[in-house]
Design an enzyme around this catalytic site. Structure first.
Site, PDB file in Angstrom:
ATOM      1  CG  HIS A  15      -1.889   1.105   1.275  1.00 44.40           C
ATOM      2  ND1 HIS A  15      -1.542   2.389   1.634  1.00 44.40           N
ATOM      3  CD2 HIS A  15      -3.211   1.135   0.989  1.00 44.40           C
ATOM      4  CE1 HIS A  15      -2.610   3.164   1.580  1.00 44.40           C
ATOM      5  NE2 HIS A  15      -3.635   2.422   1.183  1.00 44.40           N
ATOM      6  CG  ASP A  17      -0.821   6.009   2.987  1.00 44.66           C
ATOM      7  OD1 ASP A  17      -0.300   6.950   2.358  1.00 44.66           O
ATOM      8  OD2 ASP A  17      -2.049   5.905   3.169  1.00 44.66           O
ATOM      9  CE  LYS A  18       1.473   0.469   7.642  1.00 41.89           C
ATOM     10  NZ  LYS A  18       2.322   0.783   8.778  1.00 41.89           N
ATOM     11  CD  GLU A  43       7.284  12.613   8.944  1.00 40.81           C
ATOM     12  OE1 GLU A  43       6.456  11.814   8.453  1.00 40.81           O
ATOM     13  OE2 GLU A  43       7.328  12.890  10.154  1.00 40.81           O
ATOM     14  CD  GLU A  56      12.809  17.609  11.167  1.00 41.41           C
ATOM     15  OE1 GLU A  56      12.356  18.074  10.106  1.00 41.41           O
ATOM     16  OE2 GLU A  56      12.159  16.883  11.931  1.00 41.41           O
ATOM     17  CE  LYS A 168      -6.807   0.840   1.139  1.00 39.01           C
ATOM     18  NZ  LYS A 168      -7.806   1.938   1.122  1.00 39.01           N
ATOM     19  CG  PHE A 232      -6.790  -3.203  -6.965  1.00 38.00           C
ATOM     20  CD1 PHE A 232      -6.024  -2.098  -7.334  1.00 38.00           C
ATOM     21  CD2 PHE A 232      -6.743  -3.604  -5.637  1.00 38.00           C
ATOM     22  CE1 PHE A 232      -5.238  -1.424  -6.425  1.00 38.00           C
ATOM     23  CE2 PHE A 232      -5.958  -2.945  -4.708  1.00 38.00           C
ATOM     24  CZ  PHE A 232      -5.208  -1.852  -5.101  1.00 38.00           C
ATOM     25  CG  ASP A 240      -3.536   6.521  -3.785  1.00 42.24           C
ATOM     26  OD1 ASP A 240      -3.525   7.757  -3.840  1.00 42.24           O
ATOM     27  OD2 ASP A 240      -4.165   5.881  -2.908  1.00 42.24           O
ATOM     28  CB  ALA A 241       0.082  10.343  -3.336  1.00 44.56           C
ATOM     29  NE  ARG A 246      -1.684   9.378   3.239  1.00 44.54           N
ATOM     30  CZ  ARG A 246      -1.914   9.872   2.022  1.00 44.54           C
ATOM     31  NH1 ARG A 246      -2.407  11.090   1.884  1.00 44.54           N
ATOM     32  NH2 ARG A 246      -1.648   9.153   0.955  1.00 44.54           N
ATOM     33  CE  LYS A 247      -4.193   3.269   4.941  1.00 49.11           C
ATOM     34  NZ  LYS A 247      -4.379   4.699   4.624  1.00 49.11           N
ATOM     35  CE  LYS A 267       6.612  10.659  14.610  1.00 46.32           C
ATOM     36  NZ  LYS A 267       5.342  10.927  15.319  1.00 46.32           N
ATOM     37  CE  LYS A 271      12.457  12.362  16.978  1.00 45.16           C
ATOM     38  NZ  LYS A 271      13.931  12.325  16.939  1.00 45.16           N
ATOM     39  CG  ASP A 273       4.217  10.988  18.839  1.00 52.72           C
ATOM     40  OD1 ASP A 273       3.418  11.197  19.767  1.00 52.72           O
ATOM     41  OD2 ASP A 273       4.470  11.826  17.964  1.00 52.72           O
TER      42      ASP A 273
END
Length: 369
Positions: A15, A17-18, A43, A56, A168, A232, A240-241, A246-247, A267, A271, A273
């Site tokens: 995918h 994003d992945k 990123e 960074e 998916k 598909f 797709d971008a 985003r997941k 990260k 971090k 998060d």
């Protein structure tokens, strides 16, 4: 509610994003391999034939970003030179600077106001565990991950030659009195070769993938939707971008346990998060495993640059002795960033192995011990 249906989704490593998450974690692991003290916030964006990495990074590691990116894309499976997004033909744009000195002074123990390694940012993190599965995970996301992982394994092994990297899944589970009863619906969308037909893909899912991956939870009575648009064949970053982070619901509890909003991938463990979300999961698991409750959720909040959290909350949702669980957590677990890093041994290149099919509920990860 005594009876309800809960649905969670998963996405495969192909995918878009992945793809970005995996590239970001590949950069992180490359840094930690040579310099465990690296500070990394990487990123990634991918679209068509281009990958952009930005962020960074402060490290003594010697990084070949071009090699790291192409290797990650190759491992995922985008190697078809007839497609725009391909490991050997993609273009790379790198926009990397060092970590802000004002953040660094709060994270570094010798310069922080607390005199200890401070949190890399303010924020809230959650960890969740439930006795409804052996993995102490909510069942819908656990089953959804099994399906996408099965698609990837069948593609990579050559067992199913029409599968391509982007896919998916979605699984709906009916609960009664908060206990899973049966799967009511399964959705599979998988990229495929142009010559594959929908009936062949559906037969594969119905007769092989579904029963094999879901086991006792598979039922021919469940509604099954396979590639509902009908085609598909055009997928991945060529179509797709993708963007890192985003997941986050796919990465955590599929919408069942709460999420603080911070992404994990790219990260380093300074971090919170990432590291504190892992630790909260670890603590929630201990609460359930020790028998304090059937369900447990831990929330922790931090101020940037400060070591001790501003709050820690334990919730057992009426499934156990919440006061005893809270005392157990407060007396046995240290939520300071340095303590988390040391206890879970996080300054090592383990993060590419976390990127796909959930950061929780899989063996071999220190917060799942």
């Amino acid at each position: 509610m005594s009876r309800f249906t809960f649905t969670s989704e998963s996405v495969s490593e192909g995918h878009p994003d992945k793809v970005c998450d995996y590239i970001s974690d590949s950069v992180l692991d490359a840094c930690l391999t040579e310099d465990p003290t690296s500070r990394v916030a990487c990123e990634t964006l991918c679209k068509s034939d281009t990958v952009v990495i930005a962020g960074e990074i402060t490290t003594n590691a010697k990084l070949d970003f071009d090699k790291i990116v192409r290797q990650a894309v190759k491992e995922i499976g985008y190697t078809d030179t007839t497609e725009p997004f391909c490991d050997t033909t993609l273009k790379l744009i790198s926009i990397i600077t060092q970590q802000s000195s004002q953040i660094s002074q709060g994270v570094t123990a010798t310069t922080s106001q607390s005199g200890d390694q401070g949190a890399g940012d303010q924020g809230i993190m959650f960890g969740y565990a439930s006795a409804e599965s052996d993995e102490l995970m909510p069942l819908p996301i656990l089953l959804a991950h099994r399906l996408t992982k099965g698609l990837a394994d069948d593609r990579k092994s050559g067992k199913v030659n029409f599968l391509r990297p982007d896919s998916k899944s979605q699984v709906s589970v009916v609960y009664e009195n908060n206990q899973p009863q049966f799967v009511s619906a399964v959705v599979i969308s998988t990229q495929h070769t142009p010559d594959a037909n929908q009936k062949g893909i559906t037969d594969y899912v119905r007769e092989d993938l579904g029963p094999r991956m879901l086991g006792k939870w598979w039922s021919k009575d469940a509604a099954l939707f396979v590639n509902p648009t009908g085609d598909f064949s055009h997928g991945g970053p060529s179509a797709d971008a993708g963007v890192t982070g985003r997941k986050i619901i796919v990465d955590s509890y599929g919408g069942w346990g709460r999420h603080g909003g911070g992404a994990f991938s790219g990260k380093d463990p300074s971090k919170v998060d990432r590291s504190s979300a892992y630790y909260c999961r670890y603590v929630a698991r201990q609460v359930v495993k020790k028998g304090f409750a059937r369900m447990a959720e831990i929330q922790v909040g931090y101020a940037i640059g400060m070591a001790k959290p501003v709050s820690v909350k334990v919730d057992t949702f009426g499934t156990g002795d919440e006061r005893a669980a809270e005392e157990f957590v407060m007396n046995n677990f240290d939520f300071r960033p340095r303590a988390i890093i040391d206890q879970l041994n996080l300054l090592r290149p383990i993060y590419r192995s976390t990127t796909n099919y959930g950061h929780f509920g899989r063996p071999g990860l220190p917060w799942e011990a």
